[in-house]
Design an enzyme around this catalytic site. Structure first.
Site, PDB file in Angstrom:
ATOM      1  N   GLY A 363       0.799  -1.228   0.000  1.00 59.82           N
ATOM      2  CA  GLY A 363       0.000   0.000   0.000  1.00 59.82           C
ATOM      3  C   GLY A 363       0.825   1.267   0.000  1.00 59.82           C
ATOM      4  N   GLY A 386      -1.003  -6.019  -2.854  1.00 59.36           N
ATOM      5  CA  GLY A 386      -1.828  -7.118  -2.354  1.00 59.36           C
ATOM      6  C   GLY A 386      -1.028  -8.382  -2.073  1.00 59.36           C
TER       7      GLY A 386
END
Ligand code: AMP
Length: 407
Positions: A363, A386
């Site tokens: 992220g 992810g």
């Protein structure tokens, strides 16, 4: 450690090497690439294959065209920048399967490079023939027919089982590319066989997106520092008034459970001991540092305080390995980036001095560490979002499973 097939395990000369890269690069509205990091990370594998006489066939998805040809999602725009980075002309096939593509592959000589068109122009990349999530094995078979070996070099899609990843791996001898190899070696080193004590630092907005990650880390780490908005949920669970802060009050039970699990396995949990509060969520908002029990009902906790940063530095001093995911505060809004920047700089300093192995990813983490000017000093920074998080959650990644050595 994950024991997987590496390129050094195979003689690639004159073999058709079907390479899955992640060329889903960010771009502007008129099709210019704004960040070529992903192209650059594929260069070691492409160069290795070229130097060793393989016929290199590159494959990637781009955007979400949903199984239809969409000119904006064509990979043709990458031919020039990639050729420039490689210092050699590469070919382009305007489709990723079919007779013309097969002919273009047949015409390749050892050392040549061919880029195929976006695999997501076919629904079969991400859907079964019945339209379910997965991939179409016929499509995977057509892709597989283009290569003698499969080289998976896109860790960022390793958490997905799609035709151009797991589908091909089911049909061809499969090897990790050099970027994948680097990623797996570093992550495995940090989480499976770390130099201890090993510390985690997890921040970010919400507990809800990181419950599995926290549970898995608690079981593996010696200490875990929790920061950012998600720390507020833990503070609330311990009975502190967090005022108007971002807080998931419905998850205080989960927070208590995670802290209880940590106690049972001797993982020390570090929470903020002081905080920076403001009444507005904006750059330069009026703010003050206060203790945990001094937050007013109209104030928001937007960063960790200076005493917390000191305890984090002590914890980093006492650790040999650090795994970092997520910012310690609302780092996009100066001055609420302070704790993130200070802690990142400290970790970078210890890493530079050879006293810490620091791995980060997921992220906003890369942006936060770059913002702190600390990214270059970390031992390894994963750019996979992810897939990095799922790895930290302890999940089985299909793209990694298919590369494992079979006994
Ligand atoms: P994540 O994607 O979960 O890693 O969350 C990153 C986001 O969390 C960033 O946009 C930060 O601004 C935000 N964040 C971190 N700490 C806080 C906080 N105390 N209050 C509100 N947002 C925060």
């Amino acid at each position: 450690m994950v024991d997987f097939n590496r390129l050094e395990d195979v003689d690639v000369a004159n073999k058709r090497g079907l390479v899955r890269v992640d060329f889903n690069v960010p771009g502007d509205d008129i099709g210019h690439i704004t960040d070529d990091t992903r192209l650059k990370s594929a260069l070691p594998t492409i160069n290795y294959l070229r130097e060793n006489g393989a016929k290199t066939i590159l494959m990637s998805h781009f955007g979400r065209p949903g199984g239809v040809r969409e000119s904006g999602a064509s990979l043709m725009k990458l031919v020039r920048p990639l050729s420039q980075l490689l210092g050699a002309e590469i070919g382009f096939a305007p489709d990723c399967i079919g007779a013309a593509t097969q002919n273009a592959v047949t015409a390749l000589k050892g050392g040549d490079v061919l880029l195929l068109e976006n695999t997501r122009f076919y629904k079969g990349e991400t859907q079964t023939a019945d339209g379910l999530k997965g991939y179409d094995s016929d499509f995977a078979e057509q892709l597989s027919g283009l290569g003698d070996i499969f080289v998976h070099d896109a860790f960022s899609v390793a958490h997905r089982a799609q035709a151009s990843t797991s589908g091909i791996a089911a049909n061809l001898p499969s090897y990790a590319g050099l970027a994948m190899e680097r990623e797996l070696d570093h992550l495995s080193q940090a989480l499976d066989v770390p130099r201890r004590p090993v510390m985690g630092l997890v921040g970010g907005a919400k507990v809800s997106t990181k419950i599995d990650l926290l549970k898995n880390l608690v079981a593996k780490l010696d200490r875990l520092a929790i920061g950012g908005g998600m720390a507020n949920t833990f503070l609330a669970a311990l009975g502190h008034n967090v005022g108007a802060s971002l807080c998931e009050h419905d998850l205080t039970g989960t927070a208590l459970e995670i802290m209880e699990n940590a106690k049972q396995v001797n993982c020390e949990i570090l929470l903020p001991i002081d905080v920076v509060v403001a009444k507005e969520f904006k750059v330069g908002a009026a703010h003050r540092v206060c203790g945990l029990d001094e937050v007013l009902s109209d104030e928001m906790i937007l960063d960790a305080g200076p005493n917390t940063v000191n305890t984090l530095a002590d914890a980093i001093d006492a650790s040999q390995t650090l795994i970092w995911n997520g910012p310690l505060g609302a780092f996009e809004l100066v001055p609420f980036d302070t704790a993130t920047v200070e802690a990142a700089k400290y970790a970078a300093k210890r890493t530079r001095a050879g006293q810490l192995s620091a791995v980060a990813g997921g992220g906003d983490t890369v942006a936060a560490l770059k913002h702190a000017g600390a990214a270059d000093d970390f031992t390894f920074i994963s750019t996979a979002g992810g897939a990095f998080l799922e790895w930290m959650e302890g999940k089985v990644l299909p793209g990694v499973e298919s590369l494992k050595k079979r006994g």
